[in-house]
Design a protein around this motif. Structure first.
Motif, mmCIF file in Angstrom:
data_model
loop_
_atom_site.group_PDB
_atom_site.id
_atom_site.type_symbol
_atom_site.label_atom_id
_atom_site.label_comp_id
_atom_site.label_asym_id
_atom_site.label_seq_id
_atom_site.Cartn_x
_atom_site.Cartn_y
_atom_site.Cartn_z
ATOM 1 N N MET A 156 0.854 -1.177 0.000
ATOM 2 C CA MET A 156 0.000 0.000 0.000
ATOM 3 C C MET A 156 0.899 1.239 0.000
ATOM 4 O O MET A 156 1.897 1.279 0.720
ATOM 5 C CB MET A 156 -0.876 0.002 1.259
ATOM 6 N N LYS A 157 0.531 2.221 -0.793
ATOM 7 C CA LYS A 157 1.294 3.475 -0.806
ATOM 8 C C LYS A 157 0.862 4.306 0.393
ATOM 9 O O LYS A 157 -0.322 4.579 0.590
ATOM 10 C CB LYS A 157 1.071 4.243 -2.100
ATOM 11 N N ASN A 158 1.842 4.699 1.225
ATOM 12 C CA ASN A 158 1.527 5.460 2.437
ATOM 13 C C ASN A 158 1.518 6.965 2.156
ATOM 14 O O ASN A 158 1.742 7.399 1.031
ATOM 15 C CB ASN A 158 2.480 5.095 3.588
ATOM 16 N N SER A 159 1.292 7.739 3.191
ATOM 17 C CA SER A 159 1.199 9.196 3.031
ATOM 18 C C SER A 159 2.523 9.844 2.664
ATOM 19 O O SER A 159 2.550 10.974 2.183
ATOM 20 C CB SER A 159 0.636 9.833 4.298
ATOM 21 N N ALA A 160 3.638 9.134 2.875
ATOM 22 C CA ALA A 160 4.958 9.632 2.482
ATOM 23 C C ALA A 160 5.304 9.197 1.057
ATOM 24 O O ALA A 160 6.443 9.338 0.614
ATOM 25 C CB ALA A 160 6.022 9.141 3.458
ATOM 26 N N ASP A 161 4.320 8.630 0.344
ATOM 27 C CA ASP A 161 4.488 8.172 -1.040
ATOM 28 C C ASP A 161 5.466 6.997 -1.146
ATOM 29 O O ASP A 161 6.149 6.847 -2.140
ATOM 30 C CB ASP A 161 4.913 9.331 -1.949
ATOM 31 N N GLU A 162 5.524 6.177 -0.087
ATOM 32 C CA GLU A 162 6.383 4.991 -0.060
ATOM 33 C C GLU A 162 5.489 3.755 -0.041
ATOM 34 O O GLU A 162 4.394 3.777 0.507
ATOM 35 C CB GLU A 162 7.251 4.981 1.198
ATOM 36 N N TRP A 163 5.986 2.657 -0.626
ATOM 37 C CA TRP A 163 5.232 1.408 -0.622
ATOM 38 C C TRP A 163 5.542 0.634 0.653
ATOM 39 O O TRP A 163 6.694 0.445 1.001
ATOM 40 C CB TRP A 163 5.584 0.566 -1.845
ATOM 41 N N GLU A 164 4.479 0.194 1.339
ATOM 42 C CA GLU A 164 4.609 -0.595 2.566
ATOM 43 C C GLU A 164 3.957 -1.953 2.353
ATOM 44 O O GLU A 164 2.882 -2.044 1.764
ATOM 45 C CB GLU A 164 3.865 0.078 3.723
ATOM 46 N N ARG A 165 4.589 -2.999 2.881
ATOM 47 C CA ARG A 165 3.985 -4.332 2.849
ATOM 48 C C ARG A 165 2.924 -4.401 3.937
ATOM 49 O O ARG A 165 3.211 -4.165 5.102
ATOM 50 C CB ARG A 165 5.056 -5.393 3.096
ATOM 51 N N VAL A 166 1.702 -4.726 3.545
ATOM 52 C CA VAL A 166 0.601 -4.776 4.505
ATOM 53 C C VAL A 166 -0.091 -6.136 4.538
ATOM 54 O O VAL A 166 -0.974 -6.349 5.367
ATOM 55 C CB VAL A 166 -0.430 -3.662 4.240
ATOM 56 N N GLY A 167 0.279 -7.037 3.654
ATOM 57 C CA GLY A 167 -0.345 -8.353 3.641
ATOM 58 C C GLY A 167 0.466 -9.322 2.811
ATOM 59 O O GLY A 167 1.327 -8.923 2.032
ATOM 60 N N LEU A 168 0.182 -10.591 3.007
ATOM 61 C CA LEU A 168 0.882 -11.650 2.286
ATOM 62 C C LEU A 168 -0.147 -12.673 1.833
ATOM 63 O O LEU A 168 -0.955 -13.153 2.638
ATOM 64 C CB LEU A 168 1.920 -12.313 3.192
ATOM 65 N N ILE A 169 -0.125 -12.997 0.554
ATOM 66 C CA ILE A 169 -1.014 -14.016 -0.014
ATOM 67 C C ILE A 169 -0.164 -15.236 -0.333
ATOM 68 O O ILE A 169 0.849 -15.128 -1.027
ATOM 69 C CB ILE A 169 -1.689 -13.509 -1.307
ATOM 70 N N PHE A 170 -0.577 -16.395 0.176
ATOM 71 C CA PHE A 170 0.166 -17.628 -0.095
ATOM 72 C C PHE A 170 -0.760 -18.836 -0.001
ATOM 73 O O PHE A 170 -1.840 -18.763 0.582
ATOM 74 C CB PHE A 170 1.336 -17.798 0.883
ATOM 75 N N GLY A 171 -0.343 -19.948 -0.637
ATOM 76 C CA GLY A 171 -1.063 -21.204 -0.527
ATOM 77 C C GLY A 171 -2.147 -21.438 -1.558
ATOM 78 O O GLY A 171 -2.773 -22.490 -1.558
ATOM 79 N N TYR A 172 -2.396 -20.501 -2.454
ATOM 80 C CA TYR A 172 -3.386 -20.678 -3.512
ATOM 81 C C TYR A 172 -2.717 -21.249 -4.762
ATOM 82 O O TYR A 172 -1.500 -21.134 -4.934
ATOM 83 C CB TYR A 172 -4.023 -19.335 -3.887
ATOM 84 N N ALA A 173 -3.503 -21.803 -5.665
ATOM 85 C CA ALA A 173 -2.971 -22.250 -6.951
ATOM 86 C C ALA A 173 -2.520 -21.045 -7.779
ATOM 87 O O ALA A 173 -1.582 -21.144 -8.564
ATOM 88 C CB ALA A 173 -4.018 -23.055 -7.715
ATOM 89 N N ASP A 174 -3.177 -19.912 -7.588
ATOM 90 C CA ASP A 174 -2.836 -18.667 -8.294
ATOM 91 C C ASP A 174 -2.772 -17.530 -7.280
ATOM 92 O O ASP A 174 -3.736 -16.789 -7.101
ATOM 93 C CB ASP A 174 -3.873 -18.377 -9.379
ATOM 94 N N ASP A 175 -1.638 -17.393 -6.614
ATOM 95 C CA ASP A 175 -1.498 -16.373 -5.570
ATOM 96 C C ASP A 175 -1.658 -14.965 -6.116
ATOM 97 O O ASP A 175 -2.232 -14.101 -5.456
ATOM 98 C CB ASP A 175 -0.149 -16.505 -4.858
ATOM 99 N N TYR A 176 -1.178 -14.713 -7.325
ATOM 100 C CA TYR A 176 -1.305 -13.376 -7.901
ATOM 101 C C TYR A 176 -2.777 -13.027 -8.123
ATOM 102 O O TYR A 176 -3.226 -11.933 -7.779
ATOM 103 C CB TYR A 176 -0.524 -13.262 -9.211
#
Length: 92
Positions: free
Chosen positions: A47-67
Motif C-alpha cells: 500500500m502506498k503510504n502518506s509519504a508516497d512509499e510502498w509498505e507491505r501490509v499483507g501476504l497471499i500464499f497457498g493458492y494455486a494462483d497467488d497473484y
C-alpha cells in the motif's frame, strides 16, 4: 491452506520513522523469500503510504494462483478504502 496475513498495525510513529519496527518482521520476510508456499509464487500486498512509499501490509500464499488471489484481495480493500493505492508484488 490459503491465507492472508495482515502485517500493518496502528502506531503513533510518523511514516518513515527509523524508530518504528514491527517485531519479528525481518525473520518473516527472510522465511518468505526462501521459498514459496504451494504451487505459485507468494505475493505481498503493498500500500502506498502518506509519504508516497510502498509498505507491505499483507501476504497471499497457498493458492494455486497467488497473484490472482492478491488482485481479489486488493479489490476488496479498495471497496472499503478506495482512496488508497495498492499493488501485488512477488514475495519469492
Amino acid at each position: 491452506m490459503a491465507a492472508l496475513l495482515a502485517l500493518s498495525g496502528c502506531s503513533n510513529e510518523p511514516a518513515g520513522s527509523d524508530d518504528f519496527e514491527i517485531p519479528r518482521f525481518d525473520p518473516l520476510v527472510n522465511q518468505v523469500e526462501q521459498g514459496k508456499v504451494g504451487r505459485s509464487s507468494d505475493h505481498w500486498i503493498e500500500m502506498k503510504n502518506s509519504a508516497d512509499e510502498w509498505e507491505r501490509v499483507g501476504l497471499i500464499f497457498g493458492y494455486a494462483d497467488d497473484y490472482g488471489e492478491c488482485l481479489k484481495a486488493i479489490a476488496g480493500l479498495k471497496q472499503v478504502n478506495f482512496a488508497r493505492e495498492y499493488r501485488c508484488v512477488p514475495a519469492n
